[in-house]
Write a protein that holds these residues in place. Structure first.
Motif, short mmCIF file in Angstrom:
data_model
loop_
_atom_site.label_atom_id
_atom_site.label_comp_id
_atom_site.label_asym_id
_atom_site.label_seq_id
_atom_site.Cartn_x
_atom_site.Cartn_y
_atom_site.Cartn_z
N UNK A 297 -68.37 85.50 -32.22
CA UNK A 297 -68.65 85.26 -33.48
C UNK A 297 -68.81 83.57 -33.54
N UNK A 298 -69.74 82.99 -34.07
CA UNK A 298 -69.55 81.51 -34.35
C UNK A 298 -69.69 81.19 -35.78
N UNK A 299 -69.27 79.86 -36.23
CA UNK A 299 -68.96 79.44 -37.66
C UNK A 299 -70.16 78.53 -37.61
N UNK A 300 -71.21 79.00 -38.73
CA UNK A 300 -72.40 78.05 -38.73
C UNK A 300 -73.03 78.00 -40.27
N UNK A 301 -73.03 76.97 -40.96
CA UNK A 301 -73.22 76.68 -42.36
C UNK A 301 -72.32 77.51 -43.20
N UNK A 302 -71.00 77.33 -42.85
CA UNK A 302 -70.02 77.81 -43.71
C UNK A 302 -69.80 79.15 -43.84
N UNK A 303 -70.68 79.97 -42.88
CA UNK A 303 -70.19 81.56 -42.70
C UNK A 303 -70.18 81.80 -41.27
N UNK A 304 -69.56 83.07 -40.93
CA UNK A 304 -69.46 83.52 -39.66
C UNK A 304 -70.80 84.49 -39.15
N UNK A 305 -71.32 84.12 -38.04
CA UNK A 305 -72.27 84.82 -37.43
C UNK A 305 -71.90 85.43 -36.25
N UNK A 306 -72.46 86.88 -36.06
CA UNK A 306 -72.29 87.33 -34.82
C UNK A 306 -73.57 87.03 -33.94
N UNK A 307 -73.30 86.96 -32.61
CA UNK A 307 -74.55 86.58 -31.80
C UNK A 307 -74.18 87.18 -30.64
N UNK A 308 -75.41 87.50 -30.06
CA UNK A 308 -75.67 88.03 -28.82
C UNK A 308 -76.21 87.09 -27.83
N UNK A 309 -76.07 86.73 -26.55
CA UNK A 309 -76.50 85.67 -25.84
C UNK A 309 -76.47 85.85 -24.29
N UNK A 310 -77.40 85.36 -23.41
CA UNK A 310 -77.44 85.46 -22.18
C UNK A 310 -78.26 84.19 -21.60
N UNK A 311 -78.00 83.93 -20.54
CA UNK A 311 -78.71 82.91 -19.63
C UNK A 311 -78.35 81.28 -19.99
N UNK A 312 -78.96 80.54 -19.29
CA UNK A 312 -78.72 79.08 -19.27
C UNK A 312 -80.05 78.39 -19.32
N UNK B 234 -80.72 77.13 -43.24
CA UNK B 234 -79.48 76.32 -43.14
C UNK B 234 -78.46 77.02 -42.09
N UNK B 235 -78.38 78.26 -42.12
CA UNK B 235 -77.94 79.15 -41.07
C UNK B 235 -78.43 78.92 -39.75
N UNK B 236 -79.85 78.75 -39.43
CA UNK B 236 -80.39 78.41 -38.23
C UNK B 236 -80.08 77.38 -37.59
N UNK B 237 -80.23 76.22 -38.63
CA UNK B 237 -79.89 74.85 -37.92
C UNK B 237 -78.54 74.62 -37.63
N UNK B 238 -77.63 75.39 -38.87
CA UNK B 238 -76.14 75.34 -38.36
C UNK B 238 -75.86 75.94 -36.84
N UNK B 239 -76.41 77.16 -36.63
CA UNK B 239 -76.16 77.74 -35.56
C UNK B 239 -76.64 76.85 -34.33
N UNK B 240 -77.93 76.32 -34.31
CA UNK B 240 -78.18 75.59 -33.27
C UNK B 240 -77.10 74.35 -32.91
N UNK B 241 -76.56 73.41 -34.14
CA UNK B 241 -75.70 72.86 -34.01
C UNK B 241 -74.37 73.25 -33.27
#
Length: 336
Positions: free
Chosen positions: A16-31, A89-96
């Motif tokens: 879970x990451x904080x982005x744009x003031x809310x908590x977003x669950x993410x799944x991730x893989x790779x570099x 805003x969530x997308x931009x916040x997530x990138x950062x």
């Protein structure tokens, strides 16, 4: 015969990451270069299960969030907190939040308008953009979309059914597994009702949305019982209200996006669709799709998958992955 289940590999990480003031669950893989995969309704990160491995193997960092209101992510209570500006805003916040300044953004269904609008509003953040099923749709200067559909179809278009507080929410939550089974089969290319062109999704008077989507005799090859179990489990706590709140903001989004009327994409762009997708039957789509490249000169020739329905990356993962990776290698080549 069912195809072997293609479940996410153990190398897919969850947090879970904080982005744009809310908590977003993410799944991730790779570099490598960041690629964000944005799901639609009624889906979650799991709808991208076939993309993690191939994209990671090709040298990309793949991140699929549960978007605002979905799955394991935070679900604000007010309808007004699900506007397109919040979602961008969530997308931009997530990138950062992921330690990056730019990303490739890919969206399917509702995720596609979020991807297109993020690209239009923040071209400094979006290296390249792709949409599956839903093309970049120019904002009309006439009537807001919910009102337009209400006038055109007497209030029976499914958007208008979804905008009624609590109604579709309760229908879908009564038996989530049945909801997913009928949703996913009803709009797929294997449903003979969608050949050659799906009918307009009109909810009958006194009926519900599930009344207009067929109960499959058996699941299509691309969808397994395990997939239905996974979607059902992801929605066990969240329910459907968060996703439905996106529809309830369609007219508000129309007002908020007025400053971008006539704006064109500035970065490499790709549109992928199936010829049995219900979106093709929406008013104006038959006129829009042939002129997309005139409206957005950076858009590649659209990829149209014969016999494919609405669930593009789930129904045709090999073809979608090939198209997206070909696009990515040119627009955002992997490093190293």
């Amino acid at each position: 015969m069912k195809l072997p289940r293609s479940a996410p590999r153990a190398t897919v990480r969850h947090r879970t990451v904080e982005a744009n003031g809310i908590r977003l669950h993410i799944a991730e893989e790779g570099e490598g270069p960041l690629v964000l995969l944005l799901h639609g309704f009624p889906e979650c990160w799991y709808s991208w299960r076939h993309q993690f491995g191939p994209f990671a193997a090709a040298g990309y960092r793949v991140v699929a969030p549960d978007q605002r209101g979905y799955g394991r992510s935070e679900r604000p209570g007010a309808v007004e907190e699900y506007t397109v500006l919040d979602l961008v805003g969530d997308v931009v916040g997530l990138v950062h939040a992921l330690g990056e300044s730019r990303a490739v953004v890919v969206g399917h269904d509702w995720g596609a308008p979020v991807a297109w609008h993020t690209a239009l509003m923040r071209p400094d953040v979006v290296r390249a953009v792709a949409g599956l099923s839903v093309p970049p749709n120019p904002r009309s200067g006439g009537t807001p979309p919910l009102r337009a559909m209400r006038e055109l179809y007497g209030g029976h278009f499914y958007w208008n059914y979804f905008e009624r507080p609590g109604v579709a929410d309760a229908e879908f939550a009564a038996d989530p597994r049945t909801t997913f089974r009928r949703f996913l089969y009803g709009a797929c290319g294997d449903n003979p009702a969608n050949d050659p062109v799906p009918a307009q999704p009109l909810v009958p008077p006194g009926g519900g949305f599930l009344d207009i989507v067929a109960e499959p005799g058996e699941l299509p090859d691309w969808l397994t019982d395990e997939d239905l179990d996974a979607f059902t489990a992801e929605y066990a706590e969240s329910g459907f209200t968060g996703g439905l709140n996106w529809y309830r903001n369609l007219d508000r989004n129309w007002r908020l996006t007025a400053p971008w009327t006539g704006a064109a994409l500035q970065m490499p762009a790709l549109f992928v669709t199936g010829d049995r997708d219900l979106v093709h039957g929406f008013p104006g789509m038959s006129e829009l799709i042939p002129v997309l490249r005139q409206l957005h000169p950076t858009l590649r020739e659209p990829v149209v998958l014969p016999g494919c329905g609405h669930w593009t990356q789930q129904e045709r993962p090999a073809e979608v992955n090939a198209a997206l990776l070909d696009f990515l290698r040119e627009a955002a080549p992997p490093t190293g």
